[in-house]
Scaffold this motif. Sequence first.
Motif, short mmCIF file in Angstrom:
data_model
loop_
_atom_site.label_atom_id
_atom_site.label_comp_id
_atom_site.label_asym_id
_atom_site.label_seq_id
_atom_site.Cartn_x
_atom_site.Cartn_y
_atom_site.Cartn_z
N GLY A 143 -7.33 -4.80 -13.79
CA GLY A 143 -7.40 -3.76 -14.81
C GLY A 143 -8.53 -2.77 -14.62
O GLY A 143 -8.50 -1.68 -15.18
N TYR A 144 -9.54 -3.17 -13.86
CA TYR A 144 -10.73 -2.32 -13.70
C TYR A 144 -10.90 -1.87 -12.25
O TYR A 144 -10.60 -2.61 -11.31
CB TYR A 144 -11.99 -3.08 -14.12
N PHE A 145 -11.40 -0.66 -12.09
CA PHE A 145 -11.83 -0.14 -10.80
C PHE A 145 -13.23 0.41 -11.00
O PHE A 145 -13.42 1.35 -11.79
CB PHE A 145 -10.88 0.96 -10.32
N ILE A 146 -14.22 -0.22 -10.36
CA ILE A 146 -15.65 0.04 -10.58
C ILE A 146 -15.99 0.11 -12.07
O ILE A 146 -16.74 0.98 -12.53
CB ILE A 146 -16.14 1.31 -9.83
N GLY A 147 -15.41 -0.81 -12.82
CA GLY A 147 -15.69 -0.92 -14.25
C GLY A 147 -14.92 0.02 -15.15
O GLY A 147 -15.17 0.06 -16.36
N LEU A 148 -13.96 0.75 -14.60
CA LEU A 148 -13.19 1.73 -15.39
C LEU A 148 -11.74 1.28 -15.49
O LEU A 148 -11.12 0.93 -14.48
CB LEU A 148 -13.25 3.12 -14.74
N ASN A 149 -11.19 1.31 -16.71
CA ASN A 149 -9.75 1.08 -16.84
C ASN A 149 -9.00 2.38 -16.54
O ASN A 149 -9.60 3.41 -16.24
CB ASN A 149 -9.40 0.52 -18.22
N TYR A 150 -7.68 2.34 -16.61
CA TYR A 150 -6.90 3.51 -16.19
C TYR A 150 -7.17 4.76 -17.02
O TYR A 150 -7.37 5.85 -16.46
CB TYR A 150 -5.40 3.17 -16.20
N PRO A 151 -7.19 4.70 -18.36
CA PRO A 151 -7.48 5.93 -19.12
C PRO A 151 -8.83 6.55 -18.77
O PRO A 151 -8.93 7.78 -18.63
CB PRO A 151 -7.44 5.46 -20.58
N GLY A 172 -5.62 1.38 -8.03
CA GLY A 172 -5.04 0.06 -8.33
C GLY A 172 -5.02 -0.84 -7.10
O GLY A 172 -5.35 -2.03 -7.17
N TYR A 173 -4.65 -0.27 -5.97
CA TYR A 173 -4.61 -1.04 -4.72
C TYR A 173 -6.01 -1.48 -4.31
O TYR A 173 -6.22 -2.64 -3.90
CB TYR A 173 -3.97 -0.20 -3.61
N LEU A 174 -6.98 -0.57 -4.41
CA LEU A 174 -8.35 -0.91 -4.01
C LEU A 174 -8.96 -1.98 -4.90
O LEU A 174 -9.82 -2.74 -4.46
CB LEU A 174 -9.22 0.35 -4.03
N SER A 175 -8.52 -2.02 -6.16
CA SER A 175 -9.03 -3.05 -7.09
C SER A 175 -8.14 -4.29 -7.11
O SER A 175 -8.29 -5.14 -7.99
CB SER A 175 -9.15 -2.47 -8.50
N ARG A 176 -7.20 -4.37 -6.14
CA ARG A 176 -6.25 -5.48 -6.04
C ARG A 176 -5.44 -5.62 -7.33
O ARG A 176 -5.17 -6.73 -7.79
CB ARG A 176 -6.99 -6.79 -5.70
N TRP A 177 -5.11 -4.48 -7.93
CA TRP A 177 -4.26 -4.37 -9.12
C TRP A 177 -4.84 -5.09 -10.33
O TRP A 177 -4.11 -5.55 -11.20
CB TRP A 177 -2.85 -4.90 -8.81
N HIS A 192 0.85 -1.19 0.00
CA HIS A 192 0.00 0.00 0.00
C HIS A 192 0.89 1.25 0.00
O HIS A 192 0.77 2.12 0.85
CB HIS A 192 -0.92 -0.02 1.23
N PHE A 193 1.77 1.32 -1.02
CA PHE A 193 2.73 2.42 -1.09
C PHE A 193 2.09 3.72 -1.54
O PHE A 193 2.74 4.77 -1.54
CB PHE A 193 3.91 2.06 -2.00
N SER A 194 0.81 3.66 -1.93
CA SER A 194 0.13 4.89 -2.32
C SER A 194 0.01 5.85 -1.13
O SER A 194 -0.15 7.06 -1.32
CB SER A 194 -1.26 4.59 -2.90
N ILE A 195 0.10 5.30 0.10
CA ILE A 195 0.07 6.16 1.29
C ILE A 195 1.28 7.09 1.29
O ILE A 195 1.17 8.27 1.66
CB ILE A 195 0.04 5.30 2.57
N LEU A 196 2.43 6.58 0.88
CA LEU A 196 3.64 7.41 0.80
C LEU A 196 3.49 8.49 -0.26
O LEU A 196 3.95 9.63 -0.07
CB LEU A 196 4.86 6.54 0.49
N ILE A 197 2.86 8.14 -1.39
CA ILE A 197 2.63 9.14 -2.43
C ILE A 197 1.68 10.22 -1.93
O ILE A 197 1.88 11.41 -2.20
CB ILE A 197 2.07 8.47 -3.70
N LEU A 198 0.67 9.81 -1.16
CA LEU A 198 -0.24 10.79 -0.58
C LEU A 198 0.49 11.69 0.40
O LEU A 198 0.21 12.90 0.47
CB LEU A 198 -1.39 10.07 0.13
N LEU A 199 1.45 11.12 1.14
CA LEU A 199 2.28 11.93 2.04
C LEU A 199 3.05 12.99 1.26
O LEU A 199 3.16 14.14 1.68
CB LEU A 199 3.24 11.03 2.82
#
Length: 346
Positions: free
Chosen positions: A192-200, A185-190, A144-151
């Motif tokens: 390709g989709y997060f609530i049906g949406l890809n990255y773009p 990405g972390y919330l979707s367990r990496w 969960h390194f996104s916490i460091l990015i948020l920092l």
Amino acid sequence: MKKIDQEKGEFLEEIIKYWEEENLLNEATANKLRQSYEAKVFDWRRLAQYSFWVAMACGVISLGALLIDKTLLNYIQKLYNTPNSLISLFSALAAIGLFILGFKRKRTKPQKVFSNEALVFTAVMLTANAIAYFGKSLNNASNHFSILILLSVVIYAGLAYLFKSRLIWVFTLLSFGAWFGTETGYLSRWSGYFIGLNYPLRFVLFGLLLTVASFLLKQKKNLQHFFPTTYVCGMAYLFISLWLLSVFGNYDTLESWYAVKQISLFYWAIISAIVCAISIFVGLKYHDEVAREFGITFLFINLYTRYFEYFWDSWHKALFFSVLAISFWLIGRKAEKIWNVEFTKK
């Protein structure tokens, strides 16, 4: 006498000469105008700017190479046996020192714009290095390194607000985008989709929200300074993501994308073109150069992307590049006419 770039000097000379020929200026006034400026033989300011940009880019590449090169890191660790926490502390102290020096020079030596910004940029990179090594020192296996990015977002935002620095604010927005991507990405367990949406598609929404937020900043007196930067970054996120979406669609893997024909993604291209047209319309109606330029630029990018997608395999390469050459020649010719202000001579 004001010194200006050589291109601007040539432009002014053409305009003054035209006004003389049309009897809009007498000879004495024309000579007086010519004596009010001097064209620089060489643009040292631009050279200084590009040199610092190259230096900062090399610094980023160097830092990136250091962070990802395990062999080099292991060698340094064996040589100095320095703990990650100590590297983080030294980087943080060095960053604080450079921030203080950079902003002090901004007050005492404001004319040295690029060297001052280079110091601040180096401090920003050292801050990122300090946060990265701080995360490594924690040795957290949760990914969960996104916490460091948020920092880093919080730290950069605080520094940008404290010093009223648009350069640091740019890194705030870049880090914010990185956090958004890694957190979803972390919330979707990496997957390709997060609530049906890809990255773009996710970043289309992110760019739209950031663009809207920029106008909210414009209404806040103490945050108006960051409006232009936020607006441009939001539009960049939005239009780049729309272009990627028009190419890849809402697919999560390259394998699934390869399995479909590109023509089946045409509706994404239509949506992207509509957004470009809306941006151009808004830019022209409200004299918004940012909206207009983004709309025009990405409309051309979309058109040429579709050209490559639909005709690269079906046309002979001689015909393909001939049409491409003619189109660029026509665009260049039109741009040349506008640049030479030929409409004033008609």
